[in-house]
Structure formats: C-alpha cells, structure tokens
Enzyme design. Sequence first.
Site, short mmCIF file in Angstrom:
data_model
loop_
_atom_site.label_atom_id
_atom_site.label_comp_id
_atom_site.label_asym_id
_atom_site.label_seq_id
_atom_site.Cartn_x
_atom_site.Cartn_y
_atom_site.Cartn_z
CG ASP A 270 -7.92 3.27 -8.82
OD1 ASP A 270 -7.10 4.19 -8.61
OD2 ASP A 270 -7.56 2.09 -9.04
CG ASP B 90 -3.08 2.80 -13.44
OD1 ASP B 90 -3.01 2.63 -14.67
OD2 ASP B 90 -2.52 3.74 -12.85
CG ASP C 70 -7.83 -1.92 -8.90
OD1 ASP C 70 -7.71 -0.71 -8.60
OD2 ASP C 70 -6.85 -2.67 -9.08
#
Length: 263
Positions: A13, A15, A209
């Site tokens: 991922d 961001d 995240d």
Amino acid sequence: MTSHRAIETWLIDMDGVLVHEETPIPGANEFVEALKASGLSFLVLTNNSIFTPRDLRARLLGSGIDVPEKAIWTSALATAQFLDDQRPNGTAYVVGEAGLTTALHDIGYVMTDRDPDYVVLGETRTYSFEAITRAIRLIENGARFLATNPDPSGPSPQGTLPATGSVAALISTATGRQPYYIGKPNPLMMRSALNQLEAHSETTVMVGDRMDTDVVSGLEAGLRTILVSTGSTRPEQIGMFPYRPTLVIDSIADVVDLDVDWR
C-alpha cells in the site's frame, strides 16, 4: 514469515506505508531499493483513482522514493481491467479525474453521457452537483453503477476530504442502487494485481496500514499480510477485528530486517 513458501511477490500500500501525503516514511526508500535489487516482483497499490501511474511515480520521486511507473497499480487500473473483462469496448459516464479517464480510454472505452453502459464514479477534488445529478439520472435510466473504491474520506494538508464512498452513498440514497466497488477491501483489487504480475497468492505478501482494507482484502485473496503502525490502524485497535494480520511491525523500515529471502 518463514513457515510458508518463499516470498516471490510483494504488494505494498502507498499512503500510510511509504508516504504520508508528500512526506516519506523513514525506511520506505530503503525498502523499495531492496526490492529492486532483489529482482522480486512488486506493485505499489493505491485506492486513489485521481492520478495516473506516471503522476504517482513523479509524486513518489519527489518524496525521494523511486518506484517504476509499471510497478504502480491503482483502483482506476483495476476498474478498467474489470470493465474490459466484463464488457469490452463499452461506454461509460465518468465522474473522476485523469487517472480514471486515462485508464478507461486505454482499454478502448468511450466516455459519453448518452445511454452509457456504466456510470463509473471515482475520486476527484472537484465533485460538481451537475455531474452527480447526471449520474443519478443515468443510473435511474438503466446504467450500471460502478465505483473505484468505497473510501468515505481522504486526508489533505487542510484536513479530511470527502472521497468516493461518500459521494457513492449520496448517489445510492437518491437512486436506491448500490455500486459495485472495485478497490480494497474487495479482494478483486488484489487478484487483479496478482494477475498483472502473473504471481501466486501463496508466495505473495501484502503490506498495509489498515485492517479494514489492506489486511482483510489480502486475507480474502489468500495472501500473507503485514500491518505497519504508521498509518490508519493503531496497534491497540487490532484486537477489535475478528481477523489478524500475519505480522505486525512498527514501520516499513522493519521489513528489510525480516528473515525473508531477498535473493
């Protein structure tokens, strides 16, 4: 991480894992360089459909992270691949920006507001009442409703911004029709990335995240998952979910030190 088949592919991922907006997360560039040096296949994933891979490469490069354009996979690209599989050379009314319109153009789709096969909703910083109203009427007249991702909000230096999921909810309330979402947490996003790399789920790891997007979609696609603590999900929140990541670490910087085969 050593009790499974050797890792051959990484999905990461963007961001919250590699960057916060334009600010690089410490260790992100070292991780990417280790991947490139190893020769292992990898893709950087994002639910954001605003930007093309070329735009995102430039953004990451400005943050000191050198990711090849071909190693970036967006929800816009996954949406285009889905449409090309489902209804090749179709038509769509698009509410979105260059990342989405370019992806659809590249697969041969025609953008039109005259009896389109699909209304495709993506993320944009300039949602207009006129465009949303047009989308509602086209859906009422039979257009199929598709959205790049269900994210309700996104970050900006000024604070929270409404994202695709919020606008999709507005359109759904008006039409009574729910969209089919392509991006995470739909595991279709992971499957499309695996297909892009000709990779296998049993030898792939997803680094993210968020428990409710990255981890759950990785899990449902059969991947091992690593949760970093530099983004949305805090370590104390993990126990609230009925599923767990394969591994929890502080940040992407710790991945380079894991006992994995970097070749």
